[in-house]
Design an enzyme around this catalytic site. Structure first.
Site, PDB file in Angstrom:
ATOM      1  N   GLY A   1       0.810  -1.072  -0.144  1.00 21.71           N
ATOM      2  CA  GLY A   1      -0.037  -0.141  -0.007  1.00 21.71           C
ATOM      3  C   GLY A   1       0.751   1.280   0.007  1.00 21.71           C
ATOM      4  O   GLY A   1       1.919   1.268  -0.685  1.00 21.71           O
ATOM      5  N   SER A   2       0.381   2.150   0.758  1.00 25.93           N
ATOM      6  CA  SER A   2       0.979   3.662   0.751  1.00 25.93           C
ATOM      7  C   SER A   2       2.402   3.733   1.234  1.00 25.93           C
ATOM      8  O   SER A   2       3.071   4.699   0.977  1.00 25.93           O
ATOM      9  CB  SER A   2       0.054   4.567   1.572  1.00 25.93           C
ATOM     10  OG  SER A   2      -1.161   4.700   0.940  1.00 25.93           O
TER      11      SER A   2
END
Length: 581
Positions: A304-305
């Site tokens: 993810g981020s």
């Protein structure tokens, strides 16, 4: 008249002939007996004078035996010498069923000592009376072995062995692993370094009686060579602390599993590596196979981020961007072919620092589409993603890092914010080392590194770029960022949150997440990188900033204290204290 009688003459002659025949047979038998006695006497004289070596060898073959002497397996310790795996002396009780008297009254006492009923013991001994070896009980205490030996039952034997014991139990088991009952490595570093640890058994010549009992030690043939010791890179104090915090977080959020990895920025050594669920290697009676994996190195997930700092670093390396370069993220979403990529809300115009602070998917998507298709992937590969760490740990996964063409715009966009690739928690922590060390990457080590033999480093990004991205990541911990709960009192911290939907049924589940935080401390003079992954937390909190970031804060707080790292930020103040390198 009688002399001339032919009948009488015939009978006399027959009597003489019969006597002669009997006499001849007696002499024949006598001669044969004499020959046999002479042959025996000759053989006895021959054996006693010429064939003594033959007799001795035959006697030795029936009484002399070579016994193996168990070798002491090498010690496994943490970096400070604290024992993680030790070998304790134990004994094995075994039987020669052919020699055991099943009517011996002491059989009942033997059965009681080895926790069996008399009927069970007799059944095992009587199952195959021709076999010459049967384990009764292994790895018993020396005291119990002495009690069994004192019974003095023919065919019951006691041999010395070693049993592996793990003082830290479940706290270090995924990394250390365990051995089989025969002392062979089965999991973890016990398996990876089995040849190094196990040593070579010795041999000695002994004399045994007809029941198989050792009655005399003749001589040593070869001494046992103990295995070599192994010093790991982890700090057991920090390992305990990380394990405590991870276990608490997994239980609190009712998560499926979790991992924490702590790396030393200066050396690449793993200072702590813990997982949940875990197990006690000293008692494997109720062991579940799902608890065996060292998830920090074998389980992969989409980060993810937490990949956004690498995307921004790639943009800075092109020379076309600076931390102040503005990116318009309005209206809070962007269409890429048939996919819509959204932010949590419309952040408007953000500079690159703001893209990191607010974790803007739209912002990094625009950066990715403005660069060559392979630029982001190349940097990710250079920092260690998509490849094994080189530690030699059994079962380590490489993860996936796809090659993308220019036409795969959707995949290039999602790669920029951490979807479409997979990493292990160890790889995630490793990928942040260049951001903490001025752009150089160091190999990971699970073993303690000699201070005089520092590993070679590889530059993967300019120092200026690494320092700029590190400064951007500090804003994530501010009240305006997504990782406020990762703050550490007295220290400047840099990091990035990540909350990724879990793949399910060819798509992504709307209610299942992986909560992630990767951070660096202290930001002014980085010493550690900590990666936290919590898989599928349930309940109201599931964002990386809510689930994983607090774990980072507590682990980093304890780690910096244990490592005697001086504070670089006054408590309760935003004033930063300059720390010279």
């Amino acid at each position: 008249m009688s002399r001339d009688n032919p009948t009488v003459k015939s009978k006399g002659e027959q009597s003489v002939q019969a006597m002669a025949a009997r006499s001849w047979r007696l002499w024949l038998v006598f001669a044969l007996l004499v020959l046999i006695a002479g042959g025996i006497l000759t053989k006895m004289l021959s054996l006693s004078t010429e064939d003594q070596a033959f007799l001795r060898s035959q006697g030795d073959a029936r009484t002399l035996r070579t016994m193996l002497l168990p070798a002491h397996r090498g010690l496994i310790t943490d970096r400070n010498g604290e024992p993680l795996a030790v070998s304790a002396p134990v004994a094995t009780i075994w039987a020669d069923p052919k020699m055991v008297d099943l009517h011996n009254p002491r059989i009942r006492q033997l059965a009681q000592l080895i926790d069996m009923s008399r009927e069970e013991l007799l059944r095992d001994l009587n199952a195959d009376r021709e076999r010459r070896f049967l384990y009764l009980k292994r790895q018993v205490t020396p005291e119990l072995a002495e009690s069994v030996a004192a019974l003095d039952i023919n065919g019951i034997h006691v041999d010395q062995e070693y049993k592996r014991y793990y003082p830290a139990a479940e706290v270090t088991t995924h990394l250390v692993g365990f051995t089989s009952v025969d002392g062979e490595g089965q999991e973890g570093l016990e398996l990876a370094f089995n040849d190094w640890l196990r040593g070579e058994p010795g041999r000695k010549l002994v004399m045994k009686d007809r029941t198989g009992r050792t009655i005399k030690h003749i001589r040593s043939l070869a001494p046992a060579e103990p295995g070599k010791d192994l010093a790991l890179s982890i700090d057991l104090r920090l390992q305990y602390l990380a394990y405590r915090e991870l276990k608490d977080a997994v239980n609190t959020h009712q998560a499926d599993s979790g991992s924490v990895v702590v790396l030393d920025v200066r050396t690449g050594e793993v200072l702590a590596m813990v997982n949940q669920p875990s197990y006690n290697p000293n008692d494997r009676s109720n062991l579940l196979t799902s608890a065996l994996r060292n998830r920090a190195m074998t389980d992969i997930f989409e980060p993810g981020s937490t990949m956004k700092p690498l995307t921004v670093a790639t943009a800075l390396m092109t020379g076309r961007y600076t931390p102040e370069t503005e990116v318009d993220t309005s209206p809070g979403y962007i269409r890429v072919r048939n996919a819509t990529i959204r932010d949590h809300r419309n952040y408007g115009v953000l500079d690159l620092t703001g893209v990191i602070t607010k974790s803007s998917n739209v912002g990094v998507t625009k950066l990715a589409l403005d660069m060559a298709p392979d630029e982001i992937r190349n940097l990710m590969h250079n920092v260690g993603l998509g490849q094994v760490s080189g530690t030699g740990f059994p079962g380590e996964r490489t993860g996936t890092l796809p090659f993308l063409s220019e036409r795969q715009t959707v995949e290039r966009s999602t790669l920029a914010y951490g979807y479409g690739l997979s990493v292990t928690p160890l790889q995630l922590a490793h990928s942040y080392v260049p951001l903490a060390s001025g752009g150089v990457q160091r190999p990971i080590s699970l073993l303690r590194i000699d201070p005089d033999k520092q590993p070679e480093v590889k530059r993967v990004m300019p120092k200026q770029v690494a320092d700029e991205v590190l400064a951007m990541m500090e804003t994530v911990i501010t009240p305006q960022g997504t990782g406020r709960q990762a703050a550490v009192v007295g220290y400047r911290v840099a990091g990035k949150t990540g909350t990724a939907h879990k793949a399910s049924g060819g798509g992504y589940a709307s209610d299942r997440y992986t909560s992630v935080f990767a951070g660096i401390a202290p930001a002014s003079h980085p010493r550690i990188v900590v990666a936290v992954m919590v898989d599928n937390p349930k309940g109201q909190e599931y964002y990386g900033g809510e689930v994983a970031a607090p774990v980072f804060s507590r682990v980093a707080t304890d780690a910096l204290r244990l490592l005697n790292v001086p504070p670089d930020k006054w408590p309760g103040s935003d004033t930063q204290q300059v720390v010279t390198k």
